[in-house]
Design a protein around this motif. Sequence first.
Motif, mmCIF file in Angstrom:
data_model
loop_
_atom_site.group_PDB
_atom_site.id
_atom_site.type_symbol
_atom_site.label_atom_id
_atom_site.label_comp_id
_atom_site.label_asym_id
_atom_site.label_seq_id
_atom_site.Cartn_x
_atom_site.Cartn_y
_atom_site.Cartn_z
ATOM 1 N N LEU A 29 -10.725 7.163 5.427
ATOM 2 C CA LEU A 29 -11.205 5.786 5.436
ATOM 3 C C LEU A 29 -12.708 5.769 5.691
ATOM 4 O O LEU A 29 -13.209 6.482 6.564
ATOM 5 C CB LEU A 29 -10.478 5.012 6.533
ATOM 6 C CG LEU A 29 -10.628 3.488 6.567
ATOM 7 C CD1 LEU A 29 -10.102 2.848 5.293
ATOM 8 C CD2 LEU A 29 -9.883 2.935 7.793
ATOM 9 N N SER A 30 -13.421 4.956 4.952
ATOM 10 C CA SER A 30 -14.873 4.857 5.126
ATOM 11 C C SER A 30 -15.191 4.274 6.502
ATOM 12 O O SER A 30 -14.356 3.588 7.107
ATOM 13 C CB SER A 30 -15.483 3.971 4.040
ATOM 14 O OG SER A 30 -15.086 2.629 4.219
ATOM 15 N N PRO A 31 -16.404 4.518 7.020
ATOM 16 C CA PRO A 31 -16.748 4.010 8.358
ATOM 17 C C PRO A 31 -16.574 2.499 8.505
ATOM 18 O O PRO A 31 -16.237 2.017 9.586
ATOM 19 C CB PRO A 31 -18.221 4.414 8.498
ATOM 20 C CG PRO A 31 -18.357 5.623 7.633
ATOM 21 C CD PRO A 31 -17.462 5.370 6.454
ATOM 22 N N PHE B 184 -12.040 5.870 0.935
ATOM 23 C CA PHE B 184 -11.423 4.583 0.618
ATOM 24 C C PHE B 184 -11.969 3.460 1.498
ATOM 25 O O PHE B 184 -12.336 3.669 2.653
ATOM 26 C CB PHE B 184 -9.900 4.671 0.780
ATOM 27 C CG PHE B 184 -9.251 5.573 -0.230
ATOM 28 C CD1 PHE B 184 -8.836 5.073 -1.455
ATOM 29 C CD2 PHE B 184 -9.070 6.921 0.027
ATOM 30 C CE1 PHE B 184 -8.253 5.899 -2.404
ATOM 31 C CE2 PHE B 184 -8.488 7.757 -0.913
ATOM 32 C CZ PHE B 184 -8.082 7.248 -2.138
ATOM 33 N N ASP B 185 -11.964 2.262 0.920
ATOM 34 C CA ASP B 185 -12.403 1.079 1.645
ATOM 35 C C ASP B 185 -11.280 0.504 2.501
ATOM 36 O O ASP B 185 -11.537 -0.269 3.427
ATOM 37 C CB ASP B 185 -12.866 -0.004 0.664
ATOM 38 C CG ASP B 185 -13.961 0.500 -0.256
ATOM 39 O OD1 ASP B 185 -14.999 0.938 0.256
ATOM 40 O OD2 ASP B 185 -13.755 0.469 -1.488
ATOM 41 N N ALA B 186 -10.041 0.842 2.163
ATOM 42 C CA ALA B 186 -8.898 0.354 2.937
ATOM 43 C C ALA B 186 -7.713 1.292 2.762
ATOM 44 O O ALA B 186 -7.554 1.933 1.728
ATOM 45 C CB ALA B 186 -8.516 -1.064 2.519
ATOM 46 N N ILE B 187 -6.885 1.352 3.801
ATOM 47 C CA ILE B 187 -5.607 2.061 3.772
ATOM 48 C C ILE B 187 -4.544 1.037 4.144
ATOM 49 O O ILE B 187 -4.684 0.319 5.138
ATOM 50 C CB ILE B 187 -5.550 3.210 4.802
ATOM 51 C CG1 ILE B 187 -6.740 4.154 4.667
ATOM 52 C CG2 ILE B 187 -4.222 3.948 4.690
ATOM 53 C CD1 ILE B 187 -6.710 5.047 3.484
ATOM 54 N N LYS C 230 -14.009 -6.668 2.220
ATOM 55 C CA LYS C 230 -14.729 -6.041 1.111
ATOM 56 C C LYS C 230 -14.028 -4.732 0.755
ATOM 57 O O LYS C 230 -14.178 -3.722 1.426
ATOM 58 C CB LYS C 230 -16.180 -5.793 1.502
ATOM 59 C CG LYS C 230 -16.976 -7.067 1.731
ATOM 60 C CD LYS C 230 -18.422 -6.761 2.097
ATOM 61 C CE LYS C 230 -19.209 -8.057 2.298
ATOM 62 N NZ LYS C 230 -20.619 -7.791 2.677
ATOM 63 N N ILE C 231 -13.225 -4.785 -0.298
ATOM 64 C CA ILE C 231 -12.411 -3.637 -0.699
ATOM 65 C C ILE C 231 -12.602 -3.365 -2.187
ATOM 66 O O ILE C 231 -12.428 -4.263 -3.006
ATOM 67 C CB ILE C 231 -10.901 -3.892 -0.444
ATOM 68 C CG1 ILE C 231 -10.638 -4.161 1.035
ATOM 69 C CG2 ILE C 231 -10.068 -2.708 -0.921
ATOM 70 C CD1 ILE C 231 -9.203 -4.593 1.319
ATOM 71 N N ASN C 232 -12.955 -2.127 -2.498
ATOM 72 C CA ASN C 232 -12.911 -1.678 -3.888
ATOM 73 C C ASN C 232 -11.723 -0.744 -4.089
ATOM 74 O O ASN C 232 -10.820 -1.025 -4.857
ATOM 75 C CB ASN C 232 -14.223 -0.997 -4.286
ATOM 76 C CG ASN C 232 -15.370 -1.978 -4.386
ATOM 77 O OD1 ASN C 232 -15.209 -3.066 -4.916
ATOM 78 N ND2 ASN C 232 -16.538 -1.597 -3.882
ATOM 79 N N ARG C 233 -11.723 0.362 -3.348
ATOM 80 C CA ARG C 233 -10.634 1.340 -3.469
ATOM 81 C C ARG C 233 -9.714 1.234 -2.263
ATOM 82 O O ARG C 233 -10.163 1.224 -1.121
ATOM 83 C CB ARG C 233 -11.180 2.771 -3.550
ATOM 84 C CG ARG C 233 -12.122 3.044 -4.694
ATOM 85 C CD ARG C 233 -12.538 4.513 -4.689
ATOM 86 N NE ARG C 233 -11.465 5.369 -5.177
ATOM 87 C CZ ARG C 233 -11.235 6.607 -4.715
ATOM 88 N NH1 ARG C 233 -11.973 7.115 -3.735
ATOM 89 N NH2 ARG C 233 -10.250 7.329 -5.226
ATOM 90 N N LEU D 256 -5.863 2.727 -0.628
ATOM 91 C CA LEU D 256 -4.798 3.719 -0.668
ATOM 92 C C LEU D 256 -3.572 3.131 0.009
ATOM 93 O O LEU D 256 -3.639 2.721 1.172
ATOM 94 C CB LEU D 256 -5.255 4.986 0.059
ATOM 95 C CG LEU D 256 -4.364 6.221 -0.013
ATOM 96 C CD1 LEU D 256 -4.304 6.764 -1.441
ATOM 97 C CD2 LEU D 256 -4.891 7.303 0.929
ATOM 98 N N ASP D 257 -2.459 3.068 -0.711
ATOM 99 C CA ASP D 257 -1.218 2.512 -0.173
ATOM 100 C C ASP D 257 -0.274 3.652 0.179
ATOM 101 O O ASP D 257 0.308 4.294 -0.712
ATOM 102 C CB ASP D 257 -0.585 1.572 -1.203
ATOM 103 C CG ASP D 257 0.588 0.794 -0.633
ATOM 104 O OD1 ASP D 257 0.489 0.335 0.525
ATOM 105 O OD2 ASP D 257 1.602 0.633 -1.344
#
Length: 235
Positions: free
Chosen positions: A101-103, A75-78, A7-10, A12-13
């Motif tokens: 990163l979100s929990p 962010f939802d993912a890195i 489950k990813i919205n935002r 960061l790469d």
Amino acid sequence: MKIADLKINRILDLATGVGQFIPYLLNENKSITQVIGLDICERSIAQAEKNFQDESKVSFMKVDAESLPFANDSFDAISINNSLHHFEKIGQVLAEARRVLSPAGYLIVNEMTSDSEQSQAQQSHILIHHWFAEIDRQMGRFHDETYTSKKLRELVKSNGFEIIEEEIYNQEIANPKDEKFIENYTRIISQTKERLVTKLPDILVSKAEDIIKHLQNYGYSPAKAIMMIAKKNEE
């Protein structure tokens, strides 16, 4: 669990380069609504912006990954693609990634490995990459050799993350001994050696010849890579 299931919205790469990993992320996960690519190289960022000028959900910033200009839990993912070995302060980079990163978020790491149990054609890739890394270090730029899969796991786990899934995979090519491909790599290595011959120690010059011989004898195939999906450890 695969990237498509996250489950990813935002996202960061980090160390995005020219955004090479972003098309893969967008293709794999259709829930992504925003990608921000970060890199310290202005030229890479400029090229990345050209590459994605028609993609509204993707943007880029010149930012050092050791100090991210984002609030906690943003962010939802890195994602980090083939870049851990470019970070001099990996602990600081992963600490910043963990902070923003979100929990419930995910760290996605994709890296080529230097594990020994690879074909001679794959060893060509490793030899070439490590030779260029040595040149970078000789020129005063940090560029470590690529890591083993064991070392990559240790780096992720020791910096506040729990690996929940991983895959070691080969990137197959049709013909490792394709003549045009080998000629191209031979030319790149030879031109780099000639351009820098007065600045390199003799051992690096001789290594270039050894790598070319290995390449011409065994061909070239991408090294094995590892894809890891991790979550933050509970504090």
